[in-house]
Write a protein that holds these residues in place. Sequence first.
Motif, PDB file in Angstrom:
ATOM      1  N   LEU A 185       0.828  -1.208   0.000  1.00 31.45           N
ATOM      2  CA  LEU A 185       0.000   0.000   0.000  1.00 31.45           C
ATOM      3  C   LEU A 185       0.863   1.259   0.000  1.00 31.45           C
ATOM      4  CD1 LEU A 185      -2.816  -1.057   2.501  1.00 31.45           C
ATOM      5  CD2 LEU A 185      -2.930  -0.939   0.001  1.00 31.45           C
ATOM      6  N   MET A 186       1.997   1.227   0.696  1.00 30.02           N
ATOM      7  CA  MET A 186       2.926   2.354   0.677  1.00 30.02           C
ATOM      8  C   MET A 186       3.473   2.558  -0.730  1.00 30.02           C
ATOM      9  SD  MET A 186       6.615   2.855   2.555  1.00 30.02           S
ATOM     10  CE  MET A 186       5.971   2.588   4.200  1.00 30.02           C
ATOM     11  N   ALA A 187       3.883   1.464  -1.372  1.00 28.66           N
ATOM     12  CA  ALA A 187       4.425   1.562  -2.726  1.00 28.66           C
ATOM     13  C   ALA A 187       3.384   2.107  -3.700  1.00 28.66           C
ATOM     14  CB  ALA A 187       4.914   0.189  -3.188  1.00 28.66           C
ATOM     15  N   ALA A 188       2.135   1.667  -3.548  1.00 29.44           N
ATOM     16  CA  ALA A 188       1.071   2.134  -4.445  1.00 29.44           C
ATOM     17  C   ALA A 188       0.867   3.631  -4.335  1.00 29.44           C
ATOM     18  CB  ALA A 188      -0.229   1.402  -4.121  1.00 29.44           C
TER      19      ALA A 188
ATOM     20  N   ALA B  73       3.291   3.247 -13.668  1.00 28.83           N
ATOM     21  CA  ALA B  73       4.142   2.381 -14.479  1.00 28.83           C
ATOM     22  C   ALA B  73       5.245   1.749 -13.639  1.00 28.83           C
ATOM     23  CB  ALA B  73       4.744   3.180 -15.632  1.00 28.83           C
ATOM     24  N   LEU B  74       5.832   2.545 -12.764  1.00 27.99           N
ATOM     25  CA  LEU B  74       6.906   2.039 -11.905  1.00 27.99           C
ATOM     26  C   LEU B  74       6.360   1.045 -10.892  1.00 27.99           C
ATOM     27  CD1 LEU B  74       9.895   2.206 -11.244  1.00 27.99           C
ATOM     28  CD2 LEU B  74       9.398   4.136  -9.737  1.00 27.99           C
ATOM     29  N   PHE B  75       5.169   1.315 -10.389  1.00 30.00           N
ATOM     30  CA  PHE B  75       4.562   0.403  -9.421  1.00 30.00           C
ATOM     31  C   PHE B  75       4.289  -0.954 -10.053  1.00 30.00           C
ATOM     32  CE2 PHE B  75       0.656  -1.010  -7.047  1.00 30.00           C
ATOM     33  CZ  PHE B  75       1.328  -1.339  -5.878  1.00 30.00           C
ATOM     34  N   VAL B  76       3.908  -0.972 -11.331  1.00 29.59           N
ATOM     35  CA  VAL B  76       3.678  -2.236 -12.038  1.00 29.59           C
ATOM     36  C   VAL B  76       4.960  -3.080 -12.047  1.00 29.59           C
ATOM     37  CG1 VAL B  76       3.226  -3.261 -14.295  1.00 29.59           C
ATOM     38  CG2 VAL B  76       1.816  -1.363 -13.486  1.00 29.59           C
ATOM     39  N   VAL B  77       6.077  -2.446 -12.402  1.00 26.75           N
ATOM     40  CA  VAL B  77       7.360  -3.161 -12.450  1.00 26.75           C
ATOM     41  C   VAL B  77       7.765  -3.638 -11.063  1.00 26.75           C
ATOM     42  CG1 VAL B  77       9.801  -2.964 -13.024  1.00 26.75           C
ATOM     43  CG2 VAL B  77       8.092  -1.856 -14.483  1.00 26.75           C
ATOM     44  N   PHE B  78       7.597  -2.763 -10.065  1.00 26.05           N
ATOM     45  CA  PHE B  78       7.994  -3.097  -8.702  1.00 26.05           C
ATOM     46  C   PHE B  78       7.175  -4.265  -8.158  1.00 26.05           C
ATOM     47  CE2 PHE B  78       7.371  -2.437  -4.094  1.00 26.05           C
ATOM     48  CZ  PHE B  78       8.678  -2.641  -3.683  1.00 26.05           C
ATOM     49  N   VAL B  79       5.876  -4.212  -8.355  1.00 29.50           N
ATOM     50  CA  VAL B  79       5.015  -5.292  -7.859  1.00 29.50           C
ATOM     51  C   VAL B  79       5.358  -6.600  -8.558  1.00 29.50           C
ATOM     52  CG1 VAL B  79       2.638  -6.155  -7.842  1.00 29.50           C
ATOM     53  CG2 VAL B  79       3.119  -3.832  -7.099  1.00 29.50           C
ATOM     54  N   GLY B  80       5.627  -6.540  -9.847  1.00 31.32           N
ATOM     55  CA  GLY B  80       5.996  -7.755 -10.562  1.00 31.32           C
ATOM     56  C   GLY B  80       7.279  -8.364 -10.035  1.00 31.32           C
ATOM     57  N   ALA B  81       8.274  -7.525  -9.785  1.00 28.99           N
ATOM     58  CA  ALA B  81       9.545  -8.021  -9.261  1.00 28.99           C
ATOM     59  C   ALA B  81       9.381  -8.543  -7.835  1.00 28.99           C
ATOM     60  CB  ALA B  81      10.588  -6.918  -9.295  1.00 28.99           C
ATOM     61  N   LEU B  82       8.590  -7.853  -7.038  1.00 33.48           N
ATOM     62  CA  LEU B  82       8.329  -8.309  -5.671  1.00 33.48           C
ATOM     63  C   LEU B  82       7.585  -9.642  -5.701  1.00 33.48           C
ATOM     64  CD1 LEU B  82       8.657  -7.538  -2.717  1.00 33.48           C
ATOM     65  CD2 LEU B  82       6.481  -6.314  -2.853  1.00 33.48           C
ATOM     66  N   PHE B  83       6.668  -9.768  -6.636  1.00 37.21           N
ATOM     67  CA  PHE B  83       5.957 -11.025  -6.835  1.00 37.21           C
ATOM     68  C   PHE B  83       6.949 -12.145  -7.156  1.00 37.21           C
ATOM     69  CE2 PHE B  83       4.036 -14.083  -9.731  1.00 37.21           C
ATOM     70  CZ  PHE B  83       2.848 -14.408  -9.108  1.00 37.21           C
ATOM     71  N   SER B  84       7.914 -11.861  -8.028  1.00 31.75           N
ATOM     72  CA  SER B  84       8.922 -12.859  -8.384  1.00 31.75           C
ATOM     73  C   SER B  84       9.768 -13.248  -7.182  1.00 31.75           C
ATOM     74  CB  SER B  84       9.835 -12.307  -9.481  1.00 31.75           C
ATOM     75  OG  SER B  84       9.116 -12.034 -10.652  1.00 31.75           O
ATOM     76  N   ALA B  85      10.111 -12.261  -6.343  1.00 31.08           N
ATOM     77  CA  ALA B  85      10.933 -12.529  -5.169  1.00 31.08           C
ATOM     78  C   ALA B  85      10.236 -13.478  -4.206  1.00 31.08           C
ATOM     79  CB  ALA B  85      11.275 -11.214  -4.462  1.00 31.08           C
ATOM     80  N   VAL B  86       8.970 -13.226  -3.958  1.00 31.99           N
ATOM     81  CA  VAL B  86       8.219 -14.083  -3.042  1.00 31.99           C
ATOM     82  C   VAL B  86       8.025 -15.467  -3.653  1.00 31.99           C
ATOM     83  CG1 VAL B  86       6.092 -14.334  -1.721  1.00 31.99           C
ATOM     84  CG2 VAL B  86       7.056 -12.064  -2.084  1.00 31.99           C
ATOM     85  N   LEU B  87       7.738 -15.514  -4.951  1.00 36.58           N
ATOM     86  CA  LEU B  87       7.557 -16.790  -5.639  1.00 36.58           C
ATOM     87  C   LEU B  87       8.829 -17.637  -5.546  1.00 36.58           C
ATOM     88  CD1 LEU B  87       5.741 -18.558  -7.408  1.00 36.58           C
ATOM     89  CD2 LEU B  87       6.647 -17.378  -9.413  1.00 36.58           C
TER      90      LEU B  87
END
Length: 460
Positions: free
Chosen positions: A297-300, A306-320
């Motif tokens: 929520l802070m990041a959003a 556009a940057l939030f899309v990339v960040f969330v995707g990378a964070l998603f990859s990290a957790v995965l």
Amino acid sequence: MSALTIGLIAYIILQMGIAVWASRKISGDSDYLVAGRRLGVFTLGISLFATWFGGETVMGASAAIADEGLAGARAEPVGYALCLVASALLVAGAMRSKGYMTLADFFRERFGKRAEVAAALVAIPTSIIWAAAQLIALSALLSAVTDLPVTATLLGAGALVIAYTLLGGLLGDVITDLVQTGVVLAGLLIMMVLLLQRTDGLANGIAMIDPSQFVLVPPGESWIERIDAFAIPILGSLVAQEMIARFLGARTAKTAVRGGLLAGGLYLLFGAFPLVFGLIGAGAGFDPAAGDLYLPLMAAELMPSALFVVFVGALFSAVLSTVDSALLAVSGLASENLYGRLRPKADSREKLIAARVLTAVAGLAALTVAFSGDSIYGLVELASSLGSAGLFVSLLIGLHFRFGGEWSALAALAAGLVTIWLADFVFAIPGGFLLSIAAAAVAYVGVGFVTATTAIARAE
């Protein structure tokens, strides 16, 4: 469909593409569980760092620090960074030089087949709980992005993780680590800059922090609870199969040691991000009550779309990547050290099939634990302490000394489990993890002396 959802779908397609590519290079259990022992220093270090720098660090620790202040930062980053360094120095080289596939293989060679099975049975629940913590992180992230209820995103995350792990194994996991680590770190750095812009600089940001947040020790905490809080991340994770699998995937023993030291240094450096987000973010008005959604929520709010899309995707990859490692840990122990005992003549191909089936079973078990409703941070602490005392004592003594045999290891495993259960779940005794280590050590040494004395008496 929003741009954020489209971007996340693109990341998922990329992840599955990597898994499909990696699956074509997997011909046996060694490829699936230890990446064919192909990992160099840089690859191993980055992968090990990325595995530990998962949902509990980026999301769970940020939320814990925002809620508890510095008292919530003892495990992250200091505790786990020290754990990585200690494991590199004490475990990595010795384990890799033997060519094991799992932690329990050491117990078989050093203590016997009964100790091997017991070690696997003790270690498996820990990895399932660890995987459950990462599934919660993944579902929280998906929920923040899609506005779907957490129950739905948890089911979706579970299905995705199982499919991804079934295909790619450790090799796919390592490649993902290399791709996502740089993006995550860049995103965290940009997010820190944006947060400090919100507070008009670092000095103002620090000034906004509630003074109570600087207290390292919670009110009323005893000295044994204080030591226990550090011991859980440092000692409890020293014997994690997720970590050991990467050491065993190194090209050489020296590579394993150097990769572990690199991971520890990276973790100490970049693990400071959650500290800043937790302390300054809470002072800047972001709500600690958001729990595991605090960081997304802070990041959003801070990042452009556009940057939030990339960040969330990378964070998603990290957790995965982290949950994938935990499921592989379970399937490795279950296929090599449990199924392997039932089918001692099974070839590498048959063990690969068993490992993939057991990966799916592990995923379902982790999903069940994730629905228990505990927090990411709470599950990680439980995973680090549950049953690891006996593994820790037996591994360190058995790896570096010839003292003690099968019954010593079995006694240590039993004593550690019983003590942590009594201390944490029955009597609520402070410092349960330290007590379990002490009990495991006493059991190992005591039984070792008894068996040695008996052997000498029989010889006479």
